[in-house]
Design a protein around this motif. Sequence first.
Motif, PDB file in Angstrom:
ATOM      1  N   LYS A 187      -0.941  16.224  84.733  1.00 44.25           N
ATOM      2  CA  LYS A 187      -0.522  14.925  85.268  1.00 44.25           C
ATOM      3  C   LYS A 187       0.347  15.095  86.514  1.00 44.25           C
ATOM      4  O   LYS A 187       0.870  16.177  86.794  1.00 44.25           O
ATOM      5  N   ALA A 188       0.466  14.020  87.236  1.00 44.02           N
ATOM      6  CA  ALA A 188       1.351  13.940  88.400  1.00 44.02           C
ATOM      7  C   ALA A 188       2.056  12.589  88.364  1.00 44.02           C
ATOM      8  O   ALA A 188       1.542  11.627  87.781  1.00 44.02           O
ATOM      9  N   GLU A 189       3.223  12.532  89.000  1.00 41.04           N
ATOM     10  CA  GLU A 189       4.010  11.293  88.969  1.00 41.04           C
ATOM     11  C   GLU A 189       4.605  11.021  90.335  1.00 41.04           C
ATOM     12  O   GLU A 189       5.106  11.926  90.993  1.00 41.04           O
ATOM     13  N   ILE A 190       4.519   9.778  90.755  1.00 43.46           N
ATOM     14  CA  ILE A 190       5.201   9.347  91.973  1.00 43.46           C
ATOM     15  C   ILE A 190       6.091   8.152  91.638  1.00 43.46           C
ATOM     16  O   ILE A 190       5.903   7.480  90.619  1.00 43.46           O
ATOM     17  N   ALA A 191       7.064   7.934  92.500  1.00 45.52           N
ATOM     18  CA  ALA A 191       7.947   6.782  92.335  1.00 45.52           C
ATOM     19  C   ALA A 191       8.377   6.316  93.710  1.00 45.52           C
ATOM     20  O   ALA A 191       8.306   7.065  94.700  1.00 45.52           O
ATOM     21  N   GLY A 192       8.828   5.075  93.779  1.00 37.91           N
ATOM     22  CA  GLY A 192       9.258   4.550  95.064  1.00 37.91           C
ATOM     23  C   GLY A 192       9.770   3.138  94.971  1.00 37.91           C
ATOM     24  O   GLY A 192      10.110   2.651  93.886  1.00 37.91           O
ATOM     25  N   THR A 193       9.815   2.479  96.114  1.00 35.36           N
ATOM     26  CA  THR A 193      10.413   1.154  96.192  1.00 35.36           C
ATOM     27  C   THR A 193       9.547   0.217  97.013  1.00 35.36           C
ATOM     28  O   THR A 193       8.816   0.646  97.920  1.00 35.36           O
ATOM     29  N   VAL A 194       9.647  -1.074  96.699  1.00 37.55           N
ATOM     30  CA  VAL A 194       8.978  -2.146  97.445  1.00 37.55           C
ATOM     31  C   VAL A 194      10.053  -3.111  97.919  1.00 37.55           C
ATOM     32  O   VAL A 194      10.928  -3.505  97.140  1.00 37.55           O
ATOM     33  N   ARG A 195       9.981  -3.503  99.190  1.00 36.29           N
ATOM     34  CA  ARG A 195      10.947  -4.453  99.758  1.00 36.29           C
ATOM     35  C   ARG A 195      10.178  -5.623 100.378  1.00 36.29           C
ATOM     36  O   ARG A 195       9.239  -5.409 101.154  1.00 36.29           O
ATOM     37  N   THR A 196      10.605  -6.835 100.069  1.00 33.56           N
ATOM     38  CA  THR A 196       9.943  -8.040 100.563  1.00 33.56           C
ATOM     39  C   THR A 196      10.972  -9.122 100.853  1.00 33.56           C
ATOM     40  O   THR A 196      12.114  -9.048 100.380  1.00 33.56           O
ATOM     41  N   LEU A 197      10.543 -10.149 101.597  1.00 29.16           N
ATOM     42  CA  LEU A 197      11.442 -11.252 101.943  1.00 29.16           C
ATOM     43  C   LEU A 197      11.039 -12.575 101.314  1.00 29.16           C
ATOM     44  O   LEU A 197      11.760 -13.567 101.468  1.00 29.16           O
ATOM     45  N   THR A 198       9.879 -12.612 100.635  1.00 31.61           N
ATOM     46  CA  THR A 198       9.457 -13.830  99.943  1.00 31.61           C
ATOM     47  C   THR A 198       8.901 -13.479  98.572  1.00 31.61           C
ATOM     48  O   THR A 198       8.378 -12.380  98.361  1.00 31.61           O
TER      49      THR A 198
END
Length: 387
Positions: free
Chosen positions: A252-263
């Motif tokens: 297996k492999a794993e990634i992670a991160g973030t999402v940024r939005t204004l609405t």
Amino acid sequence: MPILNRAAEMQEEVAGWRRHLHQTPELNFDVFQTAAFVTDKLQAFGCDEVVTGLGKTGVVGIIRGRKGEGPAIGLRADMDALPINEITGKPYASSVPGKMHACGHDGHTAMLLGAAKYLAETRNFVGSVAVIFQPAEEGGGGGNEMVKDGMMERFGISKVFGMHNMPGLPVGEFAIKPGPIMAATAEFTITVKGHGGHAAMPHATIDPIVITSHLVSALQTIASRSTDPVEAVVVSVTKFHAGDAYNVIPEKAEIAGTVRTLTKEVARKAEEKIRAICAGLASAFGATIEVDYDPNYPVTFNHPEETAFASDIAAGVAGDANVHRAIQPVMGGEDFSYMLEARPGAFIFIGNGDTAGLHHPAYDFNDEVIPHGMSYWVRLAETALAA
């Protein structure tokens, strides 16, 4: 209404508080020493009421004007630091390995304490000022916890205001805008499960590293091909973990991160697209892909009337030419957003000068900012609660 003489006179005293806090950084909700320092100062200033333990470790001081009957407004500062090793070399650098005030919350706390001392001495207003010292801005949602603890109702707060330093903006200048000024945040962790095997025989495996590499690229199309170009969205993969040996394709492999939005609409579509991309790649490669998606802070949304008011106060301190009233939104997150969802108000940036950026190990709050920030807080309180 330029910088207050008293604020200029207090600069060294307030800078001393700031440097003490800088040396003793604390994380998240574990701001016990910082909260105790704040509490002691507020009590010494003669605040009418000092309440601790709000939002777990938050502190609120109540200062009543010469005529106590009237509305109440909230002024907020954050207290927590970051898990970073400091490299400034300053004589007051962090004494705690792995922790430092790399976002200027020490300065925010000190400036609001300075304003509280002034307001408690003068009381040149009608109603009450609630000075709010909040824990856990850096990911813990301390602002939300204080709101959920009933802070607004308990102290009758009708409007609430926040302030944050901005490296790159000259000292003595302010920046603000109505509407969304900082982004909503979300965090994701995606686990790709394939079938491991010998690195020399990849045809007998379902390689999760190859699949996850495709996934990292595909996620970038959410901004470039799935969102209207005039809308704002950031999808950043910040972690990639897979494998332990040169000659083994892992399971297996794993990634992670973030999402940024204004609405909210763009936020909803971004999550839907992440899940759709993962489902499509899982089907194409014969893998299993699991998505853990966690919406975090909402958009920091400045209310128009309060934003205009805050802008005018800043102009009274700095001059109209030094107040930028229509800046581009910042895609960082801020949990003052929860307070702005609970009450009308505004969040403003104050210039920190030509310093290292926020969250950088060489960052330091600029003590020259102190009289400007104190003057803003005092003028805002006295004008909002004018007799």
